[in-house]
Design a protein around this motif. Structure first.
Motif, short mmCIF file in Angstrom:
data_model
loop_
_atom_site.label_atom_id
_atom_site.label_comp_id
_atom_site.label_asym_id
_atom_site.label_seq_id
_atom_site.Cartn_x
_atom_site.Cartn_y
_atom_site.Cartn_z
N VAL A 24 0.37 17.02 8.95
CA VAL A 24 -0.77 16.21 8.53
C VAL A 24 -0.24 14.83 8.16
O VAL A 24 0.74 14.72 7.41
CB VAL A 24 -1.49 16.83 7.31
N HIS A 25 -0.86 13.79 8.67
CA HIS A 25 -0.39 12.42 8.40
C HIS A 25 -1.27 11.71 7.37
O HIS A 25 -2.47 11.97 7.27
CB HIS A 25 -0.36 11.62 9.71
N PHE A 26 -0.62 10.84 6.62
CA PHE A 26 -1.33 10.02 5.64
C PHE A 26 -0.78 8.60 5.72
O PHE A 26 0.24 8.34 6.36
CB PHE A 26 -1.18 10.59 4.23
N PHE A 27 -1.47 7.66 5.08
CA PHE A 27 -1.05 6.27 5.09
C PHE A 27 -0.09 6.00 3.94
O PHE A 27 -0.42 6.25 2.77
CB PHE A 27 -2.25 5.33 4.96
N GLY A 28 1.09 5.50 4.27
CA GLY A 28 2.01 5.02 3.26
C GLY A 28 1.69 3.58 2.90
O GLY A 28 0.89 2.92 3.57
N PRO A 29 2.31 3.05 1.87
CA PRO A 29 2.03 1.67 1.47
C PRO A 29 2.62 0.67 2.45
O PRO A 29 3.75 0.81 2.87
CB PRO A 29 2.70 1.56 0.09
N PHE A 30 1.84 -0.33 2.82
CA PHE A 30 2.28 -1.40 3.72
C PHE A 30 1.32 -2.57 3.50
O PHE A 30 0.32 -2.70 4.19
CB PHE A 30 2.27 -0.91 5.16
N LEU A 31 1.61 -3.39 2.51
CA LEU A 31 0.67 -4.42 2.06
C LEU A 31 0.30 -5.38 3.18
O LEU A 31 -0.87 -5.78 3.29
CB LEU A 31 1.26 -5.19 0.87
N TYR A 32 1.25 -5.77 4.04
CA TYR A 32 0.94 -6.78 5.07
C TYR A 32 -0.17 -6.29 6.00
O TYR A 32 -0.97 -7.09 6.48
CB TYR A 32 2.20 -7.12 5.86
N ARG A 33 -0.21 -4.98 6.26
CA ARG A 33 -1.27 -4.41 7.08
C ARG A 33 -1.93 -3.27 6.31
O ARG A 33 -2.02 -2.13 6.77
CB ARG A 33 -0.73 -3.95 8.43
N SER A 34 -2.41 -3.59 5.13
CA SER A 34 -2.91 -2.59 4.20
C SER A 34 -4.06 -1.78 4.79
O SER A 34 -5.02 -2.33 5.34
CB SER A 34 -3.38 -3.26 2.91
N ALA A 35 -3.95 -0.46 4.66
CA ALA A 35 -5.06 0.43 5.02
C ALA A 35 -6.08 0.54 3.89
O ALA A 35 -7.11 1.19 4.06
CB ALA A 35 -4.52 1.82 5.35
N PHE A 36 -5.80 -0.12 2.76
CA PHE A 36 -6.60 0.05 1.55
C PHE A 36 -7.23 -1.26 1.07
O PHE A 36 -7.72 -1.33 -0.05
CB PHE A 36 -5.73 0.64 0.44
N SER A 37 -7.18 -2.29 1.91
CA SER A 37 -7.73 -3.61 1.55
C SER A 37 -7.12 -4.15 0.27
O SER A 37 -7.77 -4.87 -0.50
CB SER A 37 -9.26 -3.54 1.41
N ALA A 38 -5.86 -3.82 0.03
CA ALA A 38 -5.18 -4.29 -1.17
C ALA A 38 -4.73 -5.75 -0.99
O ALA A 38 -4.49 -6.21 0.13
CB ALA A 38 -3.97 -3.41 -1.47
N THR A 39 -4.62 -6.45 -2.10
CA THR A 39 -4.20 -7.85 -2.07
C THR A 39 -2.91 -8.10 -2.82
O THR A 39 -2.34 -9.18 -2.74
CB THR A 39 -5.30 -8.77 -2.65
N THR A 40 -2.43 -7.09 -3.57
CA THR A 40 -1.17 -7.21 -4.32
C THR A 40 -0.36 -5.94 -4.11
O THR A 40 -0.90 -4.87 -3.75
CB THR A 40 -1.41 -7.41 -5.82
N GLU A 41 0.93 -6.03 -4.38
CA GLU A 41 1.80 -4.85 -4.28
C GLU A 41 1.33 -3.75 -5.23
O GLU A 41 1.35 -2.56 -4.89
CB GLU A 41 3.25 -5.24 -4.59
N GLU A 42 0.91 -4.13 -6.43
CA GLU A 42 0.46 -3.14 -7.40
C GLU A 42 -0.79 -2.42 -6.91
O GLU A 42 -0.90 -1.18 -7.01
CB GLU A 42 0.18 -3.80 -8.75
N GLU A 43 -1.74 -3.19 -6.34
CA GLU A 43 -2.94 -2.56 -5.78
C GLU A 43 -2.58 -1.62 -4.63
O GLU A 43 -3.10 -0.50 -4.54
CB GLU A 43 -3.90 -3.63 -5.26
N GLU A 44 -1.70 -2.08 -3.76
CA GLU A 44 -1.30 -1.27 -2.61
C GLU A 44 -0.67 0.03 -3.08
O GLU A 44 -0.96 1.12 -2.55
CB GLU A 44 -0.33 -2.05 -1.73
N CYS A 45 0.19 -0.04 -4.07
CA CYS A 45 0.85 1.14 -4.60
C CYS A 45 -0.17 2.13 -5.16
O CYS A 45 -0.17 3.32 -4.82
CB CYS A 45 1.85 0.74 -5.68
N GLN A 46 -1.07 1.64 -6.03
CA GLN A 46 -2.03 2.52 -6.68
C GLN A 46 -2.99 3.14 -5.67
O GLN A 46 -3.32 4.34 -5.75
CB GLN A 46 -2.81 1.75 -7.76
N ARG A 47 -3.45 2.35 -4.72
CA ARG A 47 -4.42 2.87 -3.74
C ARG A 47 -3.76 3.83 -2.76
O ARG A 47 -4.38 4.81 -2.33
CB ARG A 47 -5.09 1.70 -3.02
N ALA A 48 -2.51 3.56 -2.40
CA ALA A 48 -1.79 4.48 -1.51
C ALA A 48 -1.57 5.82 -2.20
O ALA A 48 -1.69 6.89 -1.59
CB ALA A 48 -0.46 3.87 -1.08
#
Length: 446
Positions: free
Chosen positions: A172-196
């Motif tokens: 089963v695959h899931f999205f890891g954190p990758f802010l430059y191409r965020s799957a979570f519409s994150a704008t900061t590293e902290e947002e990307e981390c929490q949403r991932a």
């Protein structure tokens, strides 16, 4: 003909290759492989006698460069002493290789199961996790690579999986954190981390924690793009695995043994996995070798219960001799520290300078001798310079420009990875980066 003569005869090598050799990951009829007749340090020579700077470390494994004299001598000495022995016997070289590896793995990962490479290391780690937990599913990220064998390629999260994926391997695959191409519409590293992390927790809930044996991830994804995990991400993944009785497997096949400026890349996150897989840099790829470093908890499962797996060449003496020489050289010469300095003082600053001057560079990321340049058509839209899973005329022009000037680049989709030997000098690194600068300028202006 002896090996020296066979290696030197470029035309014969090419002709026989095209007649008899079946190449991996390739359409056979369109291949035109470069013949290599010599390699030394950070360089190799093609069939026409051209010297090329190797910015790929081949497939990111010649961490100590080509023809390192200590590794070559160790293999020669081992061949003259005990060239081979089955894995059921104990022998001094294998035992010493295991001791040296365990001396650098984090935490209590002190038992080493040897394999022939990274794919089978990941296969066996997953088998161990399944037997240990009595569960079957395996979670892994999109934008990942774990090997080309059946289970390993299904765990993989890039297009190389697609032709072999019938949805039947329990992955089963899931999205890891990758802010430059965020799957979570994150704008900061902290947002990307929490949403991932929230996404991962939701996947575990919806898939059923009682069905999930293992979560495998590259501590720093390699061919997928060298995306550095945001601060705290790996530690939180560790917590999720502990909470749900999921075995955490760290794939260090590419990032391990100094590549990321640490002995193992997971040290950047200060995390101890349950199983850690390795290959490539453990002996600079001089003789095929991989393995699984096993925690005490997993080891106890098989202390009185037979582990149902093995390989004819597990812990081959020639491969282990190369590992002993590699690790001892790394310790004696401070290679891991050297890679860290190379990234901080040479590669990182120079690549960021390139990014400031080249409109096709969208992002630069990495650490140690492990860097990626994300190439885009437009910095605002971030449209990739080549499609996911493919290439483009622009990428082909960059690669050709590098090669013509004496540099072998590592290209994957819309990225150039800068992954030279850890032993490369600052001057050699700057030489390669200058060539890349020129190739980018030429291709963009064409």
């Amino acid at each position: 003909m002896n090996s020296a003569a066979l290696t030197a005869d470029a035309q014969r090598a090419y002709d026989l290759d095209r007649e008899h050799v079946f190449h991996s990951w390739s359409a056979q009829g369109s291949l035109d492989p470069m013949v290599v007749t010599k390699a030394e340090g950070s360089y190799l020579w093609d069939g026409a006698g051209n010297r090329l700077l190797d910015f790929t470390s081949q497939l990111v494994y010649t961490n100590l460069g080509h023809q390192h004299p200590r590794i070559v001598a160790a293999i020669q000495e081992q061949a003259a002493t005990l060239a081979t022995i089955a894995p059921g016997y104990a022998n001094g070289t294998r035992s010493e290789a295991a001791r040296l590896i365990a001396s650098h793995t984090p935490g209590d990962l002190d038992r080493i199961f040897f394999t022939n490479g990274g794919a089978d290391a990941n296969e066996h780690a997953i088998r161990m996790a399944r037997l240990h937990t009595g569960k079957h599913k395996v979670l892994s990220t999109y934008r990942s690579y774990h090997g080309g064998t059946q289970l390993a390629v299904n765990v993989t999260g890039d297009p190389r999986r697609w032709p072999s994926d019938n949805g039947s391997t329990g992955t089963v695959h899931f999205f890891g954190p990758f802010l430059y191409r965020s799957a979570f519409s994150a704008t900061t590293e902290e947002e990307e981390c929490q949403r991932a992390l929230a996404h991962l927790e939701q996947v575990i809930t919806l898939e059923g924690a009682s069905t999930i044996a293992a979560l495998i991830l590259e501590s720093i994804p390699g061919t997928a793009g060298i995306m550095m995990p945001p601060a705290g991400y790996l530690a939180r993944v560790r917590e999720l695995c502990d909470r749900h009785d999921i075995v955490l497997i760290a794939d260090e096949v590419m990032a391990g043994f100094g590549r990321a400026g640490r002995w193992f890349a997971i040290e950047h996150g200060d995390v101890v996995p349950d199983l850690l897989t390795f290959a490539k840099g453990v002996n600079s790829g001089y003789v095929p070798l991989g393995g699984v470093a096993i925690s005490e908890r997993i080891y106890r499962t098989f202390a009185a219960r037979a582990y149902p797996g093995g390989l004819t060449y597990s812990g081959h003496p020639l491969a282990c001799a190369a590992a002993v020489a590699t690790i001892e050289t790394m310790e004696d010469e401070g290679i891991v520290e050297q890679a860290d300095v190379l990234g901080r003082d040479v590669l990182g600053p120079a690549l960021r300078d390139l990014a400031a001057r080249h409109p096709w560079i969208g992002e630069v990321r990495g650490t140690g001798a492990f860097w990626a340049i994300e190439l885009v058509r437009d910095q605002e839209t971030r449209e990739p310079l080549a499609p996911y899973g493919g290439s483009s005329p622009e990428m082909a022009a960059i690669i050709a420009g590098c090669t013509r000037r004496g540099l072998i680049p590592f290209a994957n989709f819309n990225r150039i990875h800068v992954v030279p030997p850890l032993t490369i000098t600052a001057e050699e690194a700057k030489e390669g980066l200058a060539i890349l600068d020129q190739a980018l300028a030429e291709a963009h202006g064409a």
